[in-house]
Design a protein around this motif. Sequence first.
Motif, PDB file in Angstrom:
ATOM      1  N   ARG A  40       0.816  -1.212   0.000  1.00 38.39           N
ATOM      2  CA  ARG A  40       0.000   0.000   0.000  1.00 38.39           C
ATOM      3  C   ARG A  40       0.849   1.260   0.000  1.00 38.39           C
ATOM      4  N   VAL A  41       1.986   1.219   0.642  1.00 37.52           N
ATOM      5  CA  VAL A  41       2.889   2.378   0.596  1.00 37.52           C
ATOM      6  C   VAL A  41       3.403   2.582  -0.833  1.00 37.52           C
ATOM      7  N   ILE A  42       3.732   1.484  -1.504  1.00 36.85           N
ATOM      8  CA  ILE A  42       4.207   1.578  -2.887  1.00 36.85           C
ATOM      9  C   ILE A  42       3.111   2.119  -3.801  1.00 36.85           C
ATOM     10  N   LEU A  43       1.870   1.721  -3.538  1.00 36.02           N
ATOM     11  CA  LEU A  43       0.751   2.116  -4.400  1.00 36.02           C
ATOM     12  C   LEU A  43       0.086   3.420  -3.964  1.00 36.02           C
ATOM     13  N   PHE A  44       0.623   4.091  -2.962  1.00 33.02           N
ATOM     14  CA  PHE A  44      -0.027   5.315  -2.481  1.00 33.02           C
ATOM     15  C   PHE A  44      -0.149   6.381  -3.573  1.00 33.02           C
ATOM     16  N   PRO A  45       0.881   6.621  -4.406  1.00 34.16           N
ATOM     17  CA  PRO A  45       0.697   7.605  -5.490  1.00 34.16           C
ATOM     18  C   PRO A  45      -0.451   7.235  -6.432  1.00 34.16           C
ATOM     19  N   VAL A  46      -0.637   5.938  -6.666  1.00 29.19           N
ATOM     20  CA  VAL A  46      -1.749   5.508  -7.518  1.00 29.19           C
ATOM     21  C   VAL A  46      -3.078   5.795  -6.827  1.00 29.19           C
ATOM     22  N   PHE A  47      -3.111   5.611  -5.514  1.00 29.54           N
ATOM     23  CA  PHE A  47      -4.332   5.900  -4.761  1.00 29.54           C
ATOM     24  C   PHE A  47      -4.680   7.386  -4.839  1.00 29.54           C
ATOM     25  N   VAL A  48      -3.669   8.238  -4.788  1.00 29.90           N
ATOM     26  CA  VAL A  48      -3.909   9.685  -4.907  1.00 29.90           C
ATOM     27  C   VAL A  48      -4.491  10.008  -6.280  1.00 29.90           C
ATOM     28  N   LYS A  49      -3.950   9.382  -7.323  1.00 33.52           N
ATOM     29  CA  LYS A  49      -4.494   9.592  -8.672  1.00 33.52           C
ATOM     30  C   LYS A  49      -5.938   9.096  -8.758  1.00 33.52           C
ATOM     31  N   GLN A  50      -6.225   8.010  -8.063  1.00 33.26           N
ATOM     32  CA  GLN A  50      -7.590   7.487  -8.050  1.00 33.26           C
ATOM     33  C   GLN A  50      -8.551   8.505  -7.448  1.00 33.26           C
ATOM     34  N   ILE A  51      -8.163   9.114  -6.338  1.00 35.23           N
ATOM     35  CA  ILE A  51      -9.016  10.108  -5.684  1.00 35.23           C
ATOM     36  C   ILE A  51      -9.216  11.319  -6.594  1.00 35.23           C
ATOM     37  N   LYS A  52      -8.137  11.774  -7.233  1.00 33.57           N
ATOM     38  CA  LYS A  52      -8.255  12.923  -8.136  1.00 33.57           C
ATOM     39  C   LYS A  52      -9.179  12.601  -9.305  1.00 33.57           C
ATOM     40  N   SER A  53      -9.071  11.392  -9.819  1.00 30.14           N
ATOM     41  CA  SER A  53      -9.940  10.994 -10.928  1.00 30.14           C
ATOM     42  C   SER A  53     -11.395  10.941 -10.488  1.00 30.14           C
ATOM     43  N   GLN A  54     -11.636  10.439  -9.286  1.00 31.73           N
ATOM     44  CA  GLN A  54     -13.003  10.392  -8.773  1.00 31.73           C
ATOM     45  C   GLN A  54     -13.569  11.790  -8.584  1.00 31.73           C
ATOM     46  N   ARG A  55     -12.737  12.712  -8.126  1.00 27.91           N
ATOM     47  CA  ARG A  55     -13.193  14.099  -7.976  1.00 27.91           C
ATOM     48  C   ARG A  55     -13.522  14.701  -9.343  1.00 27.91           C
ATOM     49  N   ALA A  56     -12.671  14.414 -10.329  1.00 25.92           N
ATOM     50  CA  ALA A  56     -12.919  14.936 -11.675  1.00 25.92           C
ATOM     51  C   ALA A  56     -14.211  14.360 -12.250  1.00 25.92           C
ATOM     52  N   MET A  57     -14.431  13.071 -12.034  1.00 23.01           N
ATOM     53  CA  MET A  57     -15.652  12.443 -12.529  1.00 23.01           C
ATOM     54  C   MET A  57     -16.877  13.028 -11.844  1.00 23.01           C
ATOM     55  N   GLN A  58     -16.751  13.309 -10.561  1.00 18.85           N
ATOM     56  CA  GLN A  58     -17.879  13.874  -9.835  1.00 18.85           C
ATOM     57  C   GLN A  58     -18.184  15.289 -10.306  1.00 18.85           C
ATOM     58  N   ALA A  59     -17.138  16.053 -10.611  1.00 21.04           N
ATOM     59  CA  ALA A  59     -17.347  17.418 -11.099  1.00 21.04           C
ATOM     60  C   ALA A  59     -18.020  17.426 -12.470  1.00 21.04           C
ATOM     61  N   LEU A  60     -17.869  16.338 -13.218  1.00 21.42           N
ATOM     62  CA  LEU A  60     -18.463  16.261 -14.553  1.00 21.42           C
ATOM     63  C   LEU A  60     -19.902  15.757 -14.544  1.00 21.42           C
ATOM     64  N   GLN A  61     -20.425  15.403 -13.383  1.00 20.56           N
ATOM     65  CA  GLN A  61     -21.767  14.834 -13.326  1.00 20.56           C
ATOM     66  C   GLN A  61     -22.842  15.736 -13.935  1.00 20.56           C
ATOM     67  N   PRO A  62     -22.821  17.057 -13.687  1.00 22.01           N
ATOM     68  CA  PRO A  62     -23.842  17.901 -14.336  1.00 22.01           C
ATOM     69  C   PRO A  62     -23.775  17.853 -15.860  1.00 22.01           C
ATOM     70  N   LYS A  63     -22.557  17.846 -16.420  1.00 17.09           N
ATOM     71  CA  LYS A  63     -22.417  17.774 -17.875  1.00 17.09           C
ATOM     72  C   LYS A  63     -22.862  16.416 -18.402  1.00 17.09           C
TER      73      LYS A  63
END
Length: 331
Positions: free
Chosen positions: A50-73
Amino acid sequence: MSLDWIYYAISWILLTWHSAWDAIGVPVGAVLGTNFAWILSIIFLVVTVRVILFPVFVKQIKSQRAMQALQPKVKELQEKHKGDRETLQKEMMELYKKEKANPLMGCLPMFLQIPVFLGLFHVLKRLDPFKGEDKKTIYGWSVDQFNSASHAKLFTAPLSGKFGSTADELARLGANGSAVKIIAGVLVLVMISTTYLTSRQMILKTGWAEDPQQRMIQRLMLYGIPASLLISGAIFPIGVIIYWVTNNLFTLGQQQWVLRKFPPPVTAKKAVAPAATRSPVQLAKSGGLFGRGKSAPPAPVKATAPKVAGPKPGAKPTNNPKKSRPAKRQG
């Protein structure tokens, strides 16, 4: 394609942590029917990954935020191309490409852990004290380490034992069949529950996606994977289930920290309703009724002079009766 490099990597991490716990002084022998040095080695295999994959987890959260921001569109596109699924999918792919959002990023950390899971599954499945010495020393193991891991137990249940272990397999491991089934069964139920909770935790905070593809992935993560574990859990070694449960608990804690530190943006649907239209439950959440916050004091009521009814038109004026005077005292 050979997966030996995965088996070597998993074995190296396990053996490194086992040597560390041995050096610290964690008992190598069984205490309460449990070899804690090997249990801790599996747990810290999770921490290492999990420590090795932490940067990937951060990208996952950012992607989820981006997807959520696109929900109205996304909602607008669904209304615009209602009934034309092909055009809708094309427009949505263009939208994701333009906004640099990836719907599959939410599953990436899980996919990257599949090789680790398969590697640990293979390594633990090989633990058999009756194997020849030439087979015990592959993947960087020594004979002593292999024999120690083969006899490692969790509450008398071998780490390589499974809920579906045959009588012959249990006899080779020197294990009690009832103990293995009870320990493995309880761990499988915990594995299913924590797998469900990790997906539910995120969906409760971010909500269901408007994109049908995203919603399908959410349903698969929430219901499909836990349901599949009810069947596949019978063939997982106990050590693998310990890894899975530990990974789920780590994910729950990590998601809770991220959701508190970086809460999801409030969309139009989640906007707070006006005070006049709030229900008692909403008032409780926002501070009214049994909420934590103090409710606003009621607005002061202005004092108004009482209205005196005037005489009716055409009515005779009436004189106020004289007040009776107190009687004079005699004498």
